[in-house]
Scaffold this active site. Structure first.
Site, mmCIF file in Angstrom:
data_model
loop_
_atom_site.group_PDB
_atom_site.id
_atom_site.type_symbol
_atom_site.label_atom_id
_atom_site.label_comp_id
_atom_site.label_asym_id
_atom_site.label_seq_id
_atom_site.Cartn_x
_atom_site.Cartn_y
_atom_site.Cartn_z
ATOM 1 C CB CYS A 155 -0.925 -0.052 1.101
ATOM 2 S SG CYS A 155 -1.888 1.614 1.466
ATOM 3 C CD GLN A 156 3.012 2.266 -3.984
ATOM 4 O OE1 GLN A 156 1.944 1.768 -4.578
ATOM 5 N NE2 GLN A 156 4.295 2.121 -4.546
#
Length: 455
Positions: free
Chosen positions: A75-76
């Site tokens: 996840c960014q």
């Protein structure tokens, strides 16, 4: 036959749980493509599944046809995309590649896994972006927040699991449950059950311990001596203790151990009082506390030896003094173990950076967990082969997905949606004879030979 792909594959935890669930129903499966960018994780994957998945999925354009996608995507931040595009744009994130491949190949289903924080990131807008994207592609979506400790895994690990089926409603009976908030709460919730060993339906740390671990995992004589100095002769008192310089409570500090030099009783008392009081609201709202002046400290440390104590602590490196304000010199003090697990409870969440310094007291001796024990804390069976590179395995298990959670979710999906699963499994007929003629499927990343994927 269900053909699936395994993206951001790590060491194959999602795949392992997926295949275990399918086997329970005699459903044949075949992994037609795997992708992982960490080379050590690829070695573990190859050791156990027979092919090396090394490739960068962001650079892959063509894949074999597949029925189901598995992806534990990193996840960014979505904040920029959300603010600029009404939470509908995932470009610049690795989820974009999941979205891209779902849109192009439209598999019948998928299972995605991510950290718990995905659901709350950017006030929930990140997760909203993802769910809206999946809906726009035609997928019905169910998601669950689940704690591995509820699935006979001796670890407090909460993750978000997202299941999707193309254009068909489906049912999942497993309900979200984030479980105990920590190991102490776990004991409170489950302690009564442990009185009846034969009825115990959960795993604890003692269940995963090796009977005769290699001596290289035992703490050094120097560190053991330091522990005895603080805790006394019975090291079993260390169960549940954390070695950290920024917290009090069930903690042991570097100045108590004498890591930088032995401290007097007054010096230890000073440092412990400083740690306990510097976070109080009357001194500010800094998360880990703020530096305090002499006058502020003397409101709780009232002995007359303030100057001599602080000078000695500064000289030894436990205390700093800038702008006439005192602050503990904290951080990673290179403790051989930073957390001693309670054998009667669950482990804290494994992480890639700290798994190698989790410890336990067994038979009165302090040691680090072995790589095999860490694999067991993720629900990997002992038949799963580990690299001889311990540090690589510790990192991999810190990043891994708990196998039994995946197996339970897919089992639940199959049991409650038989017609849908039948459609997926029987969309095309793959007999042993026809499999030998599938030479038309392309070999797609330079490092990945599809011909090695057949099992």
């Amino acid at each position: 036959m269900i053909k699936f792909i395994d993206l951001f594959a790590g060491t194959g935890g999602i795949r392992l749980g997926f295949e275990q669930a399918l086997r329970k129903f005699d459903i044949q499966s075949r992994c037609v493509y795997s992708s992982e960018i960490d080379k050590n994780a690829c070695k573990s994957y190859e050791l156990n599944f027979g092919h090396n998945p090394y490739s960068d999925i962001t650079q892959v354009e063509e894949l074999p046809e597949f029925d189901f996608m598995l992806a534990g995507f990193p996840c960014q931040a979505f904040s920029y995309a959300g603010k600029r595009r009404g939470f509908g744009d995932t470009r610049g994130t690795l989820f974009f590649d999941v979205e891209r491949l779902l849109k192009k190949y439209r598999p019948k289903g998928f299972l995605l896994e991510n950290v718990r924080g995905l659901t709350t990131h950017d006030k929930g807008r990140t997760f909203e972006t993802i769910v809206n994207s999946l809906h726009s592609l035609g997928y019905k979506v169910e998601y669950r927040l689940l704690n591995s400790s509820n699935f006979n895994v001796a670890q407090n690990r909460v993750r978000i699991y997202i299941l999707g089926i193309l254009e068909e409603d489906f049912e999942i009976k497993v309900q979200s449950d984030t479980g105990a908030i920590d190991s102490h709460n776990f004991i409170q919730r489950n302690g009564q059950k442990s009185l009846f060993e034969e009825e115990r339906d959960f795993a604890v740390v003692k269940d995963i311990l090796e009977a005769k671990p290699d001596s290289k995992y035992f703490c050094s004589e120097e560190f053991t001596s330091q522990l005895h100095k603080v805790i006394g002769s019975d090291l079993n008192q260390l169960h549940g203790y954390r070695l950290i310089d920024t917290r009090n409570g069930n903690s042991i500090h570097s100045w108590e151990l004498g890591i930088k030099g032995d401290c007097t009783d007054d010096e230890i008392e000073f440092m412990n009082l400083l740690i306990a009081n510097r976070r109080k609201k009357i001194f500010g709202t800094h998360q880990d506390g703020k530096a305090l002046t002499k006058d502020q400290i003397q409101t709780f440390y009232t002995k007359e030896n303030f100057d001599s104590v602080t000078s000695s602590l500064i000289e030894k490196g436990y205390l700093s003094n800038y702008d006439k304000k005192y602050n503990p010199v904290c951080g990673n003090m290179s403790f051989e173990v930073f957390k001693f697990l309670d054998p009667e409870s669950i482990s804290i969440t494994l992480t890639a950076s700290d798994t190698n310094r989790l410890g336990v007291v067994q038979n009165g001796k302090a040691r680090r967990l072995t790589p095999r024990e860490c694999a067991r804390l993720q629900g990997f069976p002992d038949t799963y082969k580990l690299l001889e590179n311990d540090n690589a395995v510790y990192k991999q298990m810190g990043n891994a997905v708990s196998v039994p959670v995946i197996e339970t979710l897919i089992t639940d999906l199959i049991e409650n949606n038989e017609l849908i699963i039948d459609k997926i499994a029987n969309a095309k007929s793959y007999t042993l004879a026809s499999r030998t003629t599938e030479q038309h499927e392309p070999k797609l990343a330079k490092e990945y030979a599809l011909s090695n994927a057949e099992e």
